[in-house]
Scaffold this active site. Sequence first.
Site, PDB file in Angstrom:
ATOM      1  N   TYR A 152       0.831  -1.210   0.000  1.00 29.96           N
ATOM      2  CA  TYR A 152       0.000   0.000   0.000  1.00 29.96           C
ATOM      3  C   TYR A 152       0.862   1.256   0.000  1.00 29.96           C
ATOM      4  O   TYR A 152       0.668   2.169  -0.817  1.00 29.96           O
ATOM      5  CB  TYR A 152      -0.913  -0.026   1.224  1.00 29.96           C
ATOM      6  CG  TYR A 152      -1.650   1.262   1.516  1.00 29.96           C
ATOM      7  CD1 TYR A 152      -2.746   1.643   0.752  1.00 29.96           C
ATOM      8  CD2 TYR A 152      -1.264   2.084   2.575  1.00 29.96           C
ATOM      9  CE1 TYR A 152      -3.439   2.814   1.031  1.00 29.96           C
ATOM     10  CE2 TYR A 152      -1.948   3.256   2.855  1.00 29.96           C
ATOM     11  CZ  TYR A 152      -3.029   3.616   2.083  1.00 29.96           C
ATOM     12  OH  TYR A 152      -3.700   4.782   2.364  1.00 29.96           O
ATOM     13  N   ALA A 153       1.851   1.298   0.888  1.00 35.91           N
ATOM     14  CA  ALA A 153       2.715   2.472   0.996  1.00 35.91           C
ATOM     15  C   ALA A 153       3.560   2.653  -0.254  1.00 35.91           C
ATOM     16  O   ALA A 153       3.731   3.770  -0.761  1.00 35.91           O
ATOM     17  CB  ALA A 153       3.607   2.351   2.233  1.00 35.91           C
ATOM     18  N   ALA A 154       4.100   1.561  -0.783  1.00 34.98           N
ATOM     19  CA  ALA A 154       4.957   1.640  -1.956  1.00 34.98           C
ATOM     20  C   ALA A 154       4.194   2.131  -3.183  1.00 34.98           C
ATOM     21  O   ALA A 154       4.687   2.968  -3.953  1.00 34.98           O
ATOM     22  CB  ALA A 154       5.581   0.272  -2.237  1.00 34.98           C
ATOM     23  N   LYS A 156       1.408   3.903  -3.171  1.00 35.90           N
ATOM     24  CA  LYS A 156       1.028   5.294  -2.949  1.00 35.90           C
ATOM     25  C   LYS A 156       2.213   6.228  -3.202  1.00 35.90           C
ATOM     26  O   LYS A 156       2.044   7.342  -3.714  1.00 35.90           O
ATOM     27  CB  LYS A 156       0.502   5.477  -1.530  1.00 35.90           C
ATOM     28  CG  LYS A 156      -0.893   4.914  -1.298  1.00 35.90           C
ATOM     29  CD  LYS A 156      -1.951   5.639  -2.106  1.00 35.90           C
ATOM     30  CE  LYS A 156      -3.356   5.252  -1.669  1.00 35.90           C
ATOM     31  NZ  LYS A 156      -4.407   5.927  -2.474  1.00 35.90           N
TER      32      LYS A 156
END
Length: 253
Positions: A152-154, A156
């Site tokens: 998710y973080a990557a 985004k």
Amino acid sequence: MDLKLKGLRAILASGSRSIGRITAELLAAEGADVAISGRNQAEVDEAVAAIKARGVRGHGGTVELTDAAAYRAWVQQAADALGGCDIFVSFASAGGPPASEDSWKAAFDVDLMGTWRGIDAAMPFLERSECGSIVVIGTTVAIEPAFGPQPYAAMKAAIVHHAAALAQKLAPQGIRVNTVSPGPIFVEGGAWDKIRQGRREIYDATAAKIPAGRLGTGEEVARAIAFLASPTSGFITGTNIVLDGGMSRRVQF
């Protein structure tokens, strides 16, 4: 402040619930016509009714954002229903489950490609607008890891980078591109509501790390999106607005 949104046409991908729904209603309250998508027909119908209750045009439909052809067709239908598109916002996200083969693929296809597909489909209409604006949704964990490595973080982070590059490319055409990156945001029925109910110790520990002393609200995020989408912020493009109550510690030069 008059955001000068009256009469503008906004298409919100995944705007039938949570922050997307709140944003849709705020834009409608400011006088914009709004189209939203979702995966649940009942939620879409309820959101469209709330939009129309503001005295503006509302349109909604169910679509799977990983189906490229169906997604493009929905954007076309939404633009036809509103008579064009001045604002495009993508709330597409597969969420933040632990890293696995499947969650990496889902994050790539929904968060990253879902955002790209929507923008690409909306471009012909935005190019004909006199005040075209794109807002993408990032996250603070994309700029400052907080919960360990996760797809998710990557994904985004990739979206934030793409939005900045796209802003440079589209500025000469009068189309602005900006990012809103929320930190922990409490929305009734949302992820942090579930954490509060099921794992209160994590919720309380997170709130304690936020200098403002609380989680943000969906309304606060929606107001930032509406401002960036509006002609009022006509000289702002390529920026990433972080809403986290001071939780991230980087200096934003």
